[in-house]
Design a protein around this motif. Structure first.
Motif, PDB file in Angstrom:
ATOM      1  N   HIS A  38      -6.647 -14.728  17.312  1.00  0.00           N
ATOM      2  CA  HIS A  38      -5.718 -14.263  18.333  1.00  0.00           C
ATOM      3  C   HIS A  38      -5.728 -15.144  19.573  1.00  0.00           C
ATOM      4  CE1 HIS A  38      -4.108 -10.640  16.624  1.00  0.00           C
ATOM      5  NE2 HIS A  38      -5.303 -10.243  16.246  1.00  0.00           N
ATOM      6  N   ASN A  97      -1.258  -7.518  15.922  1.00  0.00           N
ATOM      7  CA  ASN A  97      -2.078  -6.573  15.159  1.00  0.00           C
ATOM      8  C   ASN A  97      -1.236  -5.898  14.095  1.00  0.00           C
ATOM      9  OD1 ASN A  97      -3.508  -6.066  18.236  1.00  0.00           O
ATOM     10  ND2 ASN A  97      -4.742  -6.660  16.497  1.00  0.00           N
ATOM     11  N   GLY A 139      -0.442  -8.220   8.963  1.00  0.00           N
ATOM     12  CA  GLY A 139      -0.760  -8.434   7.554  1.00  0.00           C
ATOM     13  C   GLY A 139      -1.617  -9.661   7.309  1.00  0.00           C
ATOM     14  N   LYS A 140      -2.224 -10.189   8.356  1.00  0.00           N
ATOM     15  CA  LYS A 140      -3.020 -11.418   8.215  1.00  0.00           C
ATOM     16  C   LYS A 140      -4.243 -11.190   7.332  1.00  0.00           C
ATOM     17  CE  LYS A 140      -3.672 -11.582  12.692  1.00  0.00           C
ATOM     18  NZ  LYS A 140      -3.009 -10.330  13.085  1.00  0.00           N
ATOM     19  N   THR A 141      -5.007 -10.132   7.654  1.00  0.00           N
ATOM     20  CA  THR A 141      -6.213  -9.859   6.861  1.00  0.00           C
ATOM     21  C   THR A 141      -5.835  -9.496   5.432  1.00  0.00           C
ATOM     22  OG1 THR A 141      -7.455  -9.161   8.808  1.00  0.00           O
ATOM     23  CG2 THR A 141      -8.244  -8.371   6.680  1.00  0.00           C
ATOM     24  N   LEU A 194       4.049   1.082   2.166  1.00  0.00           N
ATOM     25  CA  LEU A 194       3.932   0.052   3.198  1.00  0.00           C
ATOM     26  C   LEU A 194       3.830  -1.331   2.582  1.00  0.00           C
ATOM     27  CD1 LEU A 194       3.247  -0.616   6.296  1.00  0.00           C
ATOM     28  CD2 LEU A 194       0.884  -0.618   5.501  1.00  0.00           C
ATOM     29  N   PHE A 218       0.881  -1.168   0.000  1.00  0.00           N
ATOM     30  CA  PHE A 218       0.000   0.000   0.000  1.00  0.00           C
ATOM     31  C   PHE A 218       0.914   1.212   0.000  1.00  0.00           C
ATOM     32  CE2 PHE A 218      -2.658  -3.148   2.369  1.00  0.00           C
ATOM     33  CZ  PHE A 218      -3.647  -3.285   1.414  1.00  0.00           C
ATOM     34  N   GLU A 257     -10.717 -14.214  12.161  1.00  0.00           N
ATOM     35  CA  GLU A 257     -11.064 -13.986  13.563  1.00  0.00           C
ATOM     36  C   GLU A 257     -12.547 -14.240  13.847  1.00  0.00           C
ATOM     37  OE1 GLU A 257      -9.298 -10.752  15.570  1.00  0.00           O
ATOM     38  OE2 GLU A 257      -7.601 -10.591  14.190  1.00  0.00           O
TER      39      GLU A 257
END
Ligand SMILES: Nc1ncnc2c1ncn2[C@@H]1O[C@H](COP(=O)(O)OP(=O)(O)OP(=O)(O)O)[C@@H](O)[C@H]1O
Ligand SMILES: [Mg+2]
Lengths: 310, 251
Positions: free
Chosen positions: B204, B39, B42-44, B17, B14, B173
């Motif tokens: 998590h 958190n 980069g999982k999502t 990033l 992005f 999640e």
């Protein structure tokens, strides 16, 4: 839908149909023509509601789609010398084609971008109708006797329009309640979830827009026979806005609200303009009041009250 | 065993990033896989690259051996991918059963039926009932989704993904924000999934994760940090450092 509709709305629709069927028996001739106008614009409002209420996208170009059908119908009869029936069919075809072009350009947008894009496309149509005067008659428009002899009397014409508008509305109603119609409400609520479930969102919007334009085209063709005159005003932004206001007044997402909205606005226009030239100011005020006290529209409000009572 | 999902050096940028940075992994068919990480790891975003919500800016995504890197989201769904969302993503103004209808129809030609009512055939009804039964939502069919409790919405989130009977199910999640009782329901649902279904789970809650999966991938800063069996992951120093350690600091 698996949920059976409450019987009160059904009763309302039945009463509405009866009321429209009985109108010519009680109204003087002049007002039969007002009622015919209401029917024509009801269908325009219904077509707009398919997009505004079900896909969650507010179009401001439907006046142009409607009016192109009017132009084609009148042109076919008065200039090309064809039959009014063929003229209407060609008008609907032209409106559907135009809607498909609008749709191709607009389906990847939403919110204010969709609104502005459809507005701009409508303005292009208006500009063409104004400038291409060899075909459209420019500012003077096209005029001529379009109505078939069989429908010469106000009352018989009224019933023909009633039949046409009810049939078209019935089909649109079936459409929004179909599996495809449910996908439109899904898109309104969450496009990303729809995609994840396997729906090609732009394709669904394209189909919905094109069919909505087709319904607007049917209204426009009926308007050609009703008005027997067409000018750039018919495809103008004001026409798109008026159709949208009718849908909003009746209640966006209720479909039949279009009839209430069209009746309210046209009756108001006719009565208020009788007393004052500032009828548009009065209309504006009424609209503001409605948005304050019943932002979900007349039918929307009624359904909400009904739901609360249960 | 054949691999259901293969990521080959997948990156997602992005601007400046690197949300996902050169991740390669293989998930064999039928495996239960967890993806963990702090958190912002980069999982999502990795899920989004797999499902097509964002395009991988580098690398390839293979589903059952076929390159799907350039396919749009809906086409990947037709190839057998289903997912849930970290932030509840339902149709709030539709009823539970209407939500389920949309879940069922996404892959069926009936979604283009223009006239007439929608009726489920016996097999479809069985699928809806199975999915809703697992999620304890069977008594709520005619409720508008916005009227459901948060826990019920999370369960519907799962039920909708299950009803599509994907071959690869991605759960982002699923138990986030749920009470202990509701979490137990979610882990029951995952445990009851057919063994042939490949499941990738972001979560998590370590206890939940470690009791459910065969293999764990830990991400940190968009990079693949460690892959290990669940028992090994708890003791892994690097995982403790970035994940458990950080969680302790956050607490
Ligand atoms: N669409 C986007 N545009 C710009 N930056 C994004 C976008 N989506 C995610 N990011 C950034 O990418 C990084 C990874 O985010 P991501 O949501 O993938 O993390 P995560 O591991 O799912 O975290 P969490 O456990 O909080 O859900 C974050 O720094 C986030 O701010
Ligand atoms: Mg996340």
């Amino acid at each position: 839908m698996p949920r059976a509709g409450p019987s009160l709305p059904r009763l309302g629709v039945a009463l509405g149909v009866l009321l429209f069927a009985a109108l010519p028996l009680v109204l003087p001739t002049y007002q039969v023509s007002v009622a015919t106008r209401i029917l024509v614009f009801s269908l325009l409002a219904v077509s707009i509601d398919v997009l505004a209420g079900y896909t969650g996208r507010t179009p401001l170009g439907h006046g142009a789609i409607f009016g192109v059908s009017t132009y084609v119908t009148i042109y076919w009869v008065t200039v090309a010398g064809g039959s009014p029936w063929a003229g209407m069919a060609l008008g609907v075809l032209a409106a559907t084609g135009l809607a498909a072009v609008f749709a191709l350009l607009a389906v990847r947008t939403s919110g204010v971008y969709f609104l502005l894009l459809t507005l701009a496309l409508g303005m292009v149509v208006w500009g063409v109708c104004l400038r291409w005067s060899t075909v459209t008659g420019g500012e003077n428009g096209l005029r001529g006797s379009v109505r078939p002899a069989a429908l010469a009397s106000q009352v018989s014409f009224y019933y023909a329009v009633l039949a046409l508008v009810l049939a078209a509305t019935f089909l649109v109603w079936r459409l929004v309640r179909s599996p495809f119609g449910l996908t439109l409400r899904g898109i309104r609520d969450s496009e990303s979830r729809m995609r994840a479930l396997g729906y090609n969102v732009p394709l669904h919007l394209f189909i919905a827009f094109t069919l909505s334009g087709m319904a607007a085209g049917v209204a426009g063709a009926a308007y050609a026979l009703f008005n027997e005159f067409v000018s750039p005003t018919t495809v103008s932004l004001a026409q798109s806005v008026q159709g949208l206001l009718m849908a909003i007044v009746g209640g966006v997402g209720t479909l039949f609200g279009g009839f209430i909205g069209a009746a309210a606005i046209i009756v108001l226009e006719n009565t208020v303009s009788f007393y004052t030239e500032r009828w548009q100011t009065v209309m504006g005020l009424m609209f503001v009041l409605l948005m304050i006290f019943a932002p979900e529209g007349v039918i929307g409000r009624g359904l909400a009250l009904l739901r609360r009572r249960r | 065993m054949e691999d259901c999902l293969v990521l080959d050096d997948v990156g997602v940028r992005f601007g400046g990033l690197k949300a996902v940075d050169g991740v390669s992994l293989r998930v064999p068919a039928g495996q239960r896989r967890a993806i963990i990480g702090p958190n912002g790891a980069g999982k999502t975003t990795l899920f989004n690259a797999v499902t097509g919500v964002v395009r991988a800016t580098s690398g390839r995504v293979l589903l059952e051996g076929r390159d799907v890197t350039r396919l749009p989201v809906h086409a990947r769904a037709h190839r057998g991918m289903g997912r849930t969302f970290q932030i509840t993503n339902l149709f709030p103004r539709l009823t539970v059963i209407e939500n389920m209808h949309l879940a069922l129809r996404g892959l069926s030609p009936r979604r283009f039926a223009l006239l007439g009512e929608d009726r489920l055939d016996a097999a479809e009804r069985a699928r809806v009932e199975a999915a809703l039964g697992l999620s304890r939502l069977a008594g709520r069919l005619d409720r508008e989704v916005r009227e459901l409790s948060y826990g019920e919405q999370r369960q519907l989130e799962m039920a909708m993904a299950l009803a599509t009977e994907p071959r690869l199910l991605l759960l982002d999640e699923p138990a986030a924000g749920l009470s202990p009782v509701e979490r137990a329901i979610v882990s029951d649902i995952i445990r009851a999934l057919p063994r042939a279904m490949t499941v990738v789970l972001i979560e998590h809650d370590m206890d939940l994760v470690l009791s459910l999966v065969d293999w764990v991938t830990c991400l940190d800063n968009g990079r693949l940090l460690v892959e290990a069996a669940p028992d090994a992951i708890r003791g892994d120093a690097r995982v403790q450092e970035v994940y458990l350690g950080k969680a302790r600091h956050d607490a």
